[in-house]
Design a protein around this motif. Structure first.
Motif, PDB file in Angstrom:
ATOM      1  N   GLY A  30     -44.442  37.027 -17.681  1.00  0.00           N
ATOM      2  CA  GLY A  30     -45.688  37.765 -17.806  1.00  0.00           C
ATOM      3  C   GLY A  30     -46.521  37.680 -16.532  1.00  0.00           C
ATOM      4  N   PRO A  31     -47.615  38.405 -16.483  1.00  0.00           N
ATOM      5  CA  PRO A  31     -48.420  38.481 -15.258  1.00  0.00           C
ATOM      6  C   PRO A  31     -49.173  37.191 -14.923  1.00  0.00           C
ATOM      7  CG  PRO A  31     -49.464  39.708 -17.024  1.00  0.00           C
ATOM      8  CD  PRO A  31     -48.103  39.294 -17.521  1.00  0.00           C
ATOM      9  N   LYS A  32     -49.271  36.250 -15.855  1.00  0.00           N
ATOM     10  CA  LYS A  32     -50.009  35.012 -15.593  1.00  0.00           C
ATOM     11  C   LYS A  32     -49.159  33.933 -14.941  1.00  0.00           C
ATOM     12  CE  LYS A  32     -53.484  35.680 -19.102  1.00  0.00           C
ATOM     13  NZ  LYS A  32     -54.254  35.079 -20.169  1.00  0.00           N
ATOM     14  N   GLY A  33     -47.888  34.201 -14.714  1.00  0.00           N
ATOM     15  CA  GLY A  33     -47.043  33.210 -14.049  1.00  0.00           C
ATOM     16  C   GLY A  33     -46.049  32.560 -14.982  1.00  0.00           C
TER      17      GLY A  33
ATOM     18  N   GLY B 188     -44.866  28.514 -18.892  1.00  0.00           N
ATOM     19  CA  GLY B 188     -44.028  28.280 -20.062  1.00  0.00           C
ATOM     20  C   GLY B 188     -42.568  28.033 -19.732  1.00  0.00           C
ATOM     21  N   MET B 189     -42.150  28.351 -18.512  1.00  0.00           N
ATOM     22  CA  MET B 189     -40.742  28.165 -18.166  1.00  0.00           C
ATOM     23  C   MET B 189     -40.378  26.678 -18.176  1.00  0.00           C
ATOM     24  SD  MET B 189     -38.393  29.339 -14.920  1.00  0.00           S
ATOM     25  CE  MET B 189     -38.588  31.085 -15.113  1.00  0.00           C
TER      26      MET B 189
ATOM     27  N   ASP C 114     -28.786  25.204 -14.966  1.00  0.00           N
ATOM     28  CA  ASP C 114     -27.898  25.339 -13.818  1.00  0.00           C
ATOM     29  C   ASP C 114     -28.403  26.388 -12.839  1.00  0.00           C
ATOM     30  OD1 ASP C 114     -25.976  23.415 -14.381  1.00  0.00           O
ATOM     31  OD2 ASP C 114     -24.887  24.751 -15.706  1.00  0.00           O
ATOM     32  N   GLN C 115     -28.984  27.459 -13.374  1.00  0.00           N
ATOM     33  CA  GLN C 115     -29.412  28.533 -12.487  1.00  0.00           C
ATOM     34  C   GLN C 115     -30.480  29.376 -13.159  1.00  0.00           C
ATOM     35  OE1 GLN C 115     -26.189  31.097 -11.337  1.00  0.00           O
ATOM     36  NE2 GLN C 115     -27.294  31.897  -9.588  1.00  0.00           N
ATOM     37  N   ALA C 116     -31.426  29.853 -12.351  1.00  0.00           N
ATOM     38  CA  ALA C 116     -32.442  30.799 -12.815  1.00  0.00           C
ATOM     39  C   ALA C 116     -32.344  32.023 -11.922  1.00  0.00           C
ATOM     40  CB  ALA C 116     -33.832  30.187 -12.738  1.00  0.00           C
ATOM     41  N   VAL C 117     -32.144  33.195 -12.530  1.00  0.00           N
ATOM     42  CA  VAL C 117     -31.977  34.428 -11.784  1.00  0.00           C
ATOM     43  C   VAL C 117     -33.126  35.370 -12.137  1.00  0.00           C
ATOM     44  CG1 VAL C 117     -30.480  36.423 -11.384  1.00  0.00           C
ATOM     45  CG2 VAL C 117     -29.475  34.166 -11.783  1.00  0.00           C
TER      46      VAL C 117
ATOM     47  N   TRP D   4     -36.745  36.734 -16.146  1.00  0.00           N
ATOM     48  CA  TRP D   4     -35.771  35.779 -15.621  1.00  0.00           C
ATOM     49  C   TRP D   4     -34.635  35.595 -16.616  1.00  0.00           C
ATOM     50  CZ3 TRP D   4     -36.521  33.104 -10.973  1.00  0.00           C
ATOM     51  CH2 TRP D   4     -37.757  33.289 -10.372  1.00  0.00           C
ATOM     52  N   VAL D   5     -33.466  35.236 -16.108  1.00  0.00           N
ATOM     53  CA  VAL D   5     -32.339  34.833 -16.947  1.00  0.00           C
ATOM     54  C   VAL D   5     -31.998  33.402 -16.535  1.00  0.00           C
ATOM     55  CG1 VAL D   5     -29.957  35.277 -17.606  1.00  0.00           C
ATOM     56  CG2 VAL D   5     -31.477  37.191 -17.124  1.00  0.00           C
ATOM     57  N   LEU D   6     -32.016  32.503 -17.514  1.00  0.00           N
ATOM     58  CA  LEU D   6     -31.756  31.088 -17.258  1.00  0.00           C
ATOM     59  C   LEU D   6     -30.380  30.720 -17.806  1.00  0.00           C
ATOM     60  CD1 LEU D   6     -35.229  29.718 -18.395  1.00  0.00           C
ATOM     61  CD2 LEU D   6     -34.534  30.444 -16.118  1.00  0.00           C
ATOM     62  N   PHE D   7     -29.612  30.015 -17.011  1.00  0.00           N
ATOM     63  CA  PHE D   7     -28.272  29.594 -17.404  1.00  0.00           C
ATOM     64  C   PHE D   7     -28.273  28.083 -17.600  1.00  0.00           C
ATOM     65  CE2 PHE D   7     -27.836  33.509 -15.087  1.00  0.00           C
ATOM     66  CZ  PHE D   7     -26.895  34.222 -15.811  1.00  0.00           C
ATOM     67  N   PHE D   8     -27.934  27.668 -18.804  1.00  0.00           N
ATOM     68  CA  PHE D   8     -27.886  26.253 -19.164  1.00  0.00           C
ATOM     69  C   PHE D   8     -26.454  25.869 -19.501  1.00  0.00           C
ATOM     70  CE2 PHE D   8     -32.154  27.606 -20.236  1.00  0.00           C
ATOM     71  CZ  PHE D   8     -32.950  26.539 -19.853  1.00  0.00           C
ATOM     72  N   THR D   9     -26.090  24.624 -19.193  1.00  0.00           N
ATOM     73  CA  THR D   9     -24.801  24.089 -19.628  1.00  0.00           C
ATOM     74  C   THR D   9     -25.055  22.795 -20.388  1.00  0.00           C
ATOM     75  OG1 THR D   9     -24.483  22.938 -17.529  1.00  0.00           O
ATOM     76  CG2 THR D   9     -23.422  25.081 -17.772  1.00  0.00           C
ATOM     77  N   LEU D  10     -24.159  22.522 -21.299  1.00  0.00           N
ATOM     78  CA  LEU D  10     -24.240  21.306 -22.093  1.00  0.00           C
ATOM     79  C   LEU D  10     -23.966  20.112 -21.187  1.00  0.00           C
ATOM     80  CD1 LEU D  10     -24.719  20.565 -25.049  1.00  0.00           C
ATOM     81  CD2 LEU D  10     -22.251  20.601 -25.367  1.00  0.00           C
ATOM     82  N   LYS D  11     -24.818  19.107 -21.257  1.00  0.00           N
ATOM     83  CA  LYS D  11     -24.622  17.909 -20.441  1.00  0.00           C
ATOM     84  C   LYS D  11     -23.320  17.241 -20.840  1.00  0.00           C
ATOM     85  CE  LYS D  11     -29.538  17.071 -19.972  1.00  0.00           C
ATOM     86  NZ  LYS D  11     -30.648  16.178 -20.331  1.00  0.00           N
ATOM     87  N   ALA D  12     -22.634  16.677 -19.871  1.00  0.00           N
ATOM     88  CA  ALA D  12     -21.324  16.058 -20.110  1.00  0.00           C
ATOM     89  C   ALA D  12     -21.387  14.977 -21.177  1.00  0.00           C
ATOM     90  CB  ALA D  12     -20.770  15.491 -18.813  1.00  0.00           C
ATOM     91  N   SER D  13     -22.478  14.251 -21.248  1.00  0.00           N
ATOM     92  CA  SER D  13     -22.585  13.173 -22.235  1.00  0.00           C
ATOM     93  C   SER D  13     -22.687  13.707 -23.658  1.00  0.00           C
ATOM     94  CB  SER D  13     -23.807  12.302 -21.930  1.00  0.00           C
ATOM     95  OG  SER D  13     -24.990  13.074 -22.003  1.00  0.00           O
ATOM     96  N   VAL D  14     -23.070  14.982 -23.812  1.00  0.00           N
ATOM     97  CA  VAL D  14     -23.221  15.584 -25.133  1.00  0.00           C
ATOM     98  C   VAL D  14     -21.957  16.326 -25.531  1.00  0.00           C
ATOM     99  CG1 VAL D  14     -24.557  17.249 -26.492  1.00  0.00           C
ATOM    100  CG2 VAL D  14     -25.705  15.797 -24.808  1.00  0.00           C
TER     101      VAL D  14
END
Length: 72
Positions: free
Chosen positions: A13-16, A19-20, A35-38, A45-55
């Protein structure tokens, strides 16, 4: 077994982007790391998350590939 990765869309949104950080922390609490924010557009934005190895549990690699592109 939880999905080994997640693709999450975020509209700042326009306020920045205050919340990310909250969103990233929520996914971290579920066992995922960012892992990445595009940037798709001015506020989107599109955020890419991966499961942590310990989980992540041992599983079949083909299961990981077949769910590629899953969105929340």
């Amino acid at each position: 077994m939880p999905n080994p990765y997640r693709v999450v869309e975020y509209d700042s949104g326009p306020k920045g982007m205050p919340g990310m950080e909250t969103l990233i922390n929520e996914w971290a609490a579920k066992g995922y790391q960012l892992d990445q924010a595009v940037r798709e557009s001015t506020y989107r934005w599109v955020l890419f998350f991966t499961l942590k190895a310990s989980v992540e549990q041992a599983g079949n690699h083909s299961d990981h590939v077949s769910s590629l592109g899953a969105h929340d």
